[in-house]
Design a protein around this motif. Sequence first.
Motif, PDB file in Angstrom:
ATOM      1  N   VAL A  35      54.542  60.366  59.304  1.00 44.22           N
ATOM      2  CA  VAL A  35      54.801  59.024  58.796  1.00 44.22           C
ATOM      3  C   VAL A  35      54.730  58.953  57.275  1.00 44.22           C
ATOM      4  N   TRP A  36      53.770  59.631  56.668  1.00 42.45           N
ATOM      5  CA  TRP A  36      53.653  59.545  55.216  1.00 42.45           C
ATOM      6  C   TRP A  36      54.759  60.319  54.510  1.00 42.45           C
ATOM      7  N   GLN A  37      55.152  61.458  55.067  1.00 47.07           N
ATOM      8  CA  GLN A  37      56.253  62.213  54.458  1.00 47.07           C
ATOM      9  C   GLN A  37      57.542  61.386  54.479  1.00 47.07           C
ATOM     10  N   ARG A  38      57.810  60.754  55.608  1.00 50.04           N
ATOM     11  CA  ARG A  38      59.051  59.973  55.693  1.00 50.04           C
ATOM     12  C   ARG A  38      58.967  58.709  54.842  1.00 50.04           C
ATOM     13  N   THR A  39      57.785  58.101  54.784  1.00 44.71           N
ATOM     14  CA  THR A  39      57.633  56.904  53.954  1.00 44.71           C
ATOM     15  C   THR A  39      57.904  57.223  52.486  1.00 44.71           C
ATOM     16  N   LEU A  40      57.368  58.344  52.025  1.00 41.79           N
ATOM     17  CA  LEU A  40      57.513  58.706  50.612  1.00 41.79           C
ATOM     18  C   LEU A  40      58.853  59.369  50.298  1.00 41.79           C
ATOM     19  N   SER A  41      59.675  59.582  51.307  1.00 45.94           N
ATOM     20  CA  SER A  41      61.010  60.140  51.071  1.00 45.94           C
ATOM     21  C   SER A  41      62.114  59.124  51.372  1.00 45.94           C
ATOM     22  N   GLN A  42      61.734  57.964  51.845  1.00 44.53           N
ATOM     23  CA  GLN A  42      62.717  56.919  52.151  1.00 44.53           C
ATOM     24  C   GLN A  42      62.849  55.991  50.939  1.00 44.53           C
ATOM     25  N   ALA A 102      62.982  48.287  54.435  1.00 45.96           N
ATOM     26  CA  ALA A 102      62.351  49.573  54.731  1.00 45.96           C
ATOM     27  C   ALA A 102      62.105  49.735  56.229  1.00 45.96           C
ATOM     28  N   ILE A 103      61.700  48.660  56.891  1.00 46.95           N
ATOM     29  CA  ILE A 103      61.493  48.712  58.337  1.00 46.95           C
ATOM     30  C   ILE A 103      62.810  48.968  59.059  1.00 46.95           C
ATOM     31  N   GLU A 104      63.857  48.269  58.646  1.00 49.01           N
ATOM     32  CA  GLU A 104      65.153  48.421  59.306  1.00 49.01           C
ATOM     33  C   GLU A 104      65.733  49.811  59.124  1.00 49.01           C
ATOM     34  N   GLU A 105      65.434  50.462  57.998  1.00 48.04           N
ATOM     35  CA  GLU A 105      65.958  51.799  57.741  1.00 48.04           C
ATOM     36  C   GLU A 105      65.107  52.908  58.355  1.00 48.04           C
ATOM     37  N   ASP A 106      63.965  52.535  58.917  1.00 44.89           N
ATOM     38  CA  ASP A 106      63.102  53.522  59.575  1.00 44.89           C
ATOM     39  C   ASP A 106      63.773  53.958  60.875  1.00 44.89           C
ATOM     40  N   PRO A 107      64.157  55.228  61.011  1.00 42.03           N
ATOM     41  CA  PRO A 107      64.849  55.670  62.230  1.00 42.03           C
ATOM     42  C   PRO A 107      63.946  55.731  63.459  1.00 42.03           C
ATOM     43  N   VAL A 108      62.650  55.775  63.242  1.00 41.49           N
ATOM     44  CA  VAL A 108      61.703  55.852  64.363  1.00 41.49           C
ATOM     45  C   VAL A 108      61.177  54.454  64.666  1.00 41.49           C
ATOM     46  N   LYS A 109      61.308  54.056  65.916  1.00 49.73           N
ATOM     47  CA  LYS A 109      60.836  52.729  66.316  1.00 49.73           C
ATOM     48  C   LYS A 109      59.894  52.860  67.510  1.00 49.73           C
ATOM     49  N   THR A 110      58.846  53.615  67.330  1.00 52.46           N
ATOM     50  CA  THR A 110      57.829  53.759  68.363  1.00 52.46           C
ATOM     51  C   THR A 110      56.541  54.268  67.748  1.00 52.46           C
ATOM     52  N   ALA A 191      55.535  44.881  61.113  1.00 51.59           N
ATOM     53  CA  ALA A 191      55.575  46.302  61.452  1.00 51.59           C
ATOM     54  C   ALA A 191      55.296  46.520  62.937  1.00 51.59           C
ATOM     55  N   LEU A 192      54.382  45.738  63.486  1.00 49.09           N
ATOM     56  CA  LEU A 192      54.025  45.868  64.894  1.00 49.09           C
ATOM     57  C   LEU A 192      55.185  45.447  65.789  1.00 49.09           C
ATOM     58  N   GLN A 193      55.838  44.365  65.435  1.00 54.45           N
ATOM     59  CA  GLN A 193      56.985  43.909  66.227  1.00 54.45           C
ATOM     60  C   GLN A 193      58.096  44.945  66.247  1.00 54.45           C
ATOM     61  N   ALA A 194      58.330  45.579  65.106  1.00 55.65           N
ATOM     62  CA  ALA A 194      59.403  46.566  65.001  1.00 55.65           C
ATOM     63  C   ALA A 194      58.978  47.947  65.488  1.00 55.65           C
ATOM     64  N   VAL A 198      56.881  53.572  59.422  1.00 59.61           N
ATOM     65  CA  VAL A 198      57.001  53.335  57.985  1.00 59.61           C
ATOM     66  C   VAL A 198      56.503  51.932  57.650  1.00 59.61           C
ATOM     67  N   GLY A 199      56.828  50.961  58.491  1.00 58.76           N
ATOM     68  CA  GLY A 199      56.333  49.603  58.285  1.00 58.76           C
ATOM     69  C   GLY A 199      54.820  49.535  58.328  1.00 58.76           C
ATOM     70  N   ALA A 200      54.214  50.309  59.248  1.00 57.35           N
ATOM     71  CA  ALA A 200      52.751  50.344  59.337  1.00 57.35           C
ATOM     72  C   ALA A 200      52.141  50.942  58.073  1.00 57.35           C
TER      73      ALA A 200
END
Length: 249
Positions: A35-42, A102-110, A191-194, A198-200
Amino acid sequence: MANVKFEMDMAMVMKYTVLFVVSAIALPFLTEQDVWQRTLSQPSAIVSILVTLASPVFWNLIPRYLGEPMIKAFGSRRIAMLIFALYVMVTSFYREVVFVDAIEEDPVKTFAMFKSLDAFTLDLVTDKLGWAVTVFGLVLSSSAMYRLGIFGTYMGEFFGVMLKEKITSFPFSHFNNPMYLGSSLFHVGLALQAQSPVGAALALWVFYTYYLAGAYEGPLMQTMYASPQHRIKVENGWDIMANFEAKAA
């Protein structure tokens, strides 16, 4: 107003920092391993991180160091305060926009911790609980603003205006920094709804940033209200027609 001397609550800073580090370490186990790697690369997440950090920094620095020059430039204490309030409103809206992007562009939703849940329970925990947290956050922020008024909310103290009495009714009777807490919970709810890892991560950053701002603003406000000389006292922070140009008591 730039020469106000106060001591930041460093004990609270350390407490929030430790909680942030512990939460940051736990987050990959609760949401997603990288999660942190993807957050800091998005890119959109980086923008959200920077906007979240910059918001309280500029909200404090602009009125503290430019409050008096703004009053002189606009020729009115009222207009200077309203323009600053508008600036905060616009930047707050932009902060929400980039967070949602940022939430919408997060490819992982789980979230990893929810993978074993059945569909009904998953919907209950994420959608229903997420909405509840979001609404509660809005209630805290909105009720705090209602109590403080526009000038109590948007740093009127640095423009020479302060409330006559300390606000002790809800939500201030139950929470410290209810506006920052409410805003933080609002982001957690989104973040919880989505179910966005990354939102978290970004919501955790909001919590940390805003509570650091609270550790700065709390002692500062206590110092300013302990020495109210040269400030105009108002009964209601919503009274935009008050005689702000009068000489301070």
